[in-house]
Design a protein around this motif. Structure first.
Motif, short mmCIF file in Angstrom:
data_model
loop_
_atom_site.label_atom_id
_atom_site.label_comp_id
_atom_site.label_asym_id
_atom_site.label_seq_id
_atom_site.Cartn_x
_atom_site.Cartn_y
_atom_site.Cartn_z
N GLN A 66 0.77 -1.32 -0.09
CA GLN A 66 -0.04 -0.09 -0.07
C GLN A 66 0.87 1.38 0.06
OE1 GLN A 66 -3.37 0.01 -0.12
NE2 GLN A 66 -2.99 -1.92 -0.78
N ALA A 67 1.96 1.18 0.71
CA ALA A 67 2.90 2.38 1.04
C ALA A 67 3.30 2.70 -0.56
CB ALA A 67 3.76 2.41 1.86
N LYS A 68 4.04 1.62 -1.10
CA LYS A 68 4.69 1.63 -2.46
C LYS A 68 3.69 2.09 -3.47
CE LYS A 68 7.80 -2.57 -2.04
NZ LYS A 68 7.69 -3.80 -2.60
N TRP A 69 2.45 1.69 -3.39
CA TRP A 69 1.42 2.01 -4.55
C TRP A 69 1.16 3.45 -4.50
CZ3 TRP A 69 -1.38 -3.17 -3.75
CH2 TRP A 69 -0.64 -4.17 -4.45
N LYS A 70 1.04 4.04 -3.12
CA LYS A 70 0.54 5.26 -2.73
C LYS A 70 1.63 6.18 -3.42
CE LYS A 70 -0.68 8.64 0.59
NZ LYS A 70 -0.25 9.14 1.84
N ALA A 71 2.76 6.03 -3.01
CA ALA A 71 4.19 6.62 -3.51
C ALA A 71 4.15 6.64 -5.18
CB ALA A 71 5.38 5.94 -2.97
N ALA A 72 3.96 5.48 -5.66
CA ALA A 72 3.91 5.42 -7.20
C ALA A 72 2.77 6.36 -7.92
CB ALA A 72 3.76 4.05 -7.69
N GLU A 73 1.46 6.16 -7.28
CA GLU A 73 0.48 7.04 -7.78
C GLU A 73 0.81 8.50 -7.81
OE1 GLU A 73 -2.82 5.66 -5.40
OE2 GLU A 73 -3.25 4.02 -6.66
N GLU A 74 1.30 9.00 -6.42
CA GLU A 74 1.80 10.43 -6.40
C GLU A 74 2.78 10.68 -7.40
OE1 GLU A 74 2.83 10.60 -2.48
OE2 GLU A 74 0.84 10.66 -1.39
N TYR A 75 3.75 9.87 -7.74
CA TYR A 75 4.97 10.08 -8.42
C TYR A 75 4.29 10.24 -10.07
CZ TYR A 75 8.97 9.03 -11.58
OH TYR A 75 10.03 8.98 -12.44
N CYS A 76 3.49 9.32 -10.30
CA CYS A 76 2.66 9.53 -11.68
C CYS A 76 1.77 10.62 -11.92
CB CYS A 76 2.06 8.19 -11.95
SG CYS A 76 3.09 6.64 -12.10
N LEU A 77 1.22 10.81 -10.91
CA LEU A 77 0.05 12.00 -10.99
C LEU A 77 0.82 13.36 -11.28
CD1 LEU A 77 -2.60 12.87 -10.74
CD2 LEU A 77 -2.30 13.44 -8.27
N ASP A 78 2.24 13.53 -10.63
CA ASP A 78 2.90 14.71 -10.76
C ASP A 78 3.72 14.57 -12.31
OD1 ASP A 78 2.55 15.68 -8.29
OD2 ASP A 78 4.42 14.84 -7.45
N ARG A 79 3.77 13.70 -12.99
CA ARG A 79 4.47 13.53 -14.13
C ARG A 79 3.40 13.30 -15.26
NH1 ARG A 79 7.56 12.64 -10.00
NH2 ARG A 79 9.30 13.20 -9.86
N GLY A 80 2.36 13.01 -15.23
CA GLY A 80 1.31 12.82 -16.18
C GLY A 80 1.44 11.24 -16.72
N ILE A 81 1.62 10.23 -15.92
CA ILE A 81 1.80 8.91 -16.14
C ILE A 81 0.64 8.18 -15.48
CG2 ILE A 81 3.43 6.89 -15.89
CD1 ILE A 81 5.77 8.87 -15.62
N GLU A 82 0.11 7.24 -16.01
CA GLU A 82 -0.94 6.59 -15.33
C GLU A 82 -0.25 5.29 -14.60
OE1 GLU A 82 -5.22 4.11 -16.37
OE2 GLU A 82 -4.28 5.75 -17.70
N PHE A 83 -0.63 5.01 -13.45
CA PHE A 83 -0.16 3.75 -12.58
C PHE A 83 -1.45 2.85 -12.67
CE2 PHE A 83 0.29 1.40 -8.46
CZ PHE A 83 1.38 1.00 -8.62
#
Length: 95
Positions: A66-83
């Motif tokens: 859950q912690a990994k996926w939350k970090a990935a979603e935030e990273y992707c949101l900032d860069r216009g990438i879909e997780f």
């Protein structure tokens, strides 16, 4: 991707399974970060009266994921990438 583990409160590195770019019909490029996991690892473990070693492992892995996926979603949101998280259900794999 850096993430803070709820197990030890330290920052660790997370390496998703795939990074892909897809050219759409419109000509634009869509970017994805993909994680492949078994369906059972995507669901919170059911509470058990007996705290077996296996149950404790499942709870820890779920919290870490859950912690990994939350970090990935935030990273992707900032860069216009879909997780996306893909399981055997989305991949059409049956047992």
């Amino acid at each position: 991707l850096p993430y803070r583990s709820p197990l030890d409160n330290r920052v660790h590195r997370y390496f998703p399974d795939f990074y892909i770019k897809v050219k759409e019909n419109s000509g634009s490029i869509k970017k994805y970060i993909i994680e492949v996991k078994p369906q059972r690892q995507c669901m919170e473990p059911k509470r058990q009266k007996k705290k077996t070693r296996g149950y404790i492992y499942e709870v820890r892995e779920y919290a870490k994921n859950q912690a990994k996926w939350k970090a990935a979603e935030e990273y992707c949101l900032d860069r216009g990438i879909e997780f996306k998280i893909l399981t055997e259900k989305e991949l059409g794999i049956s047992k």
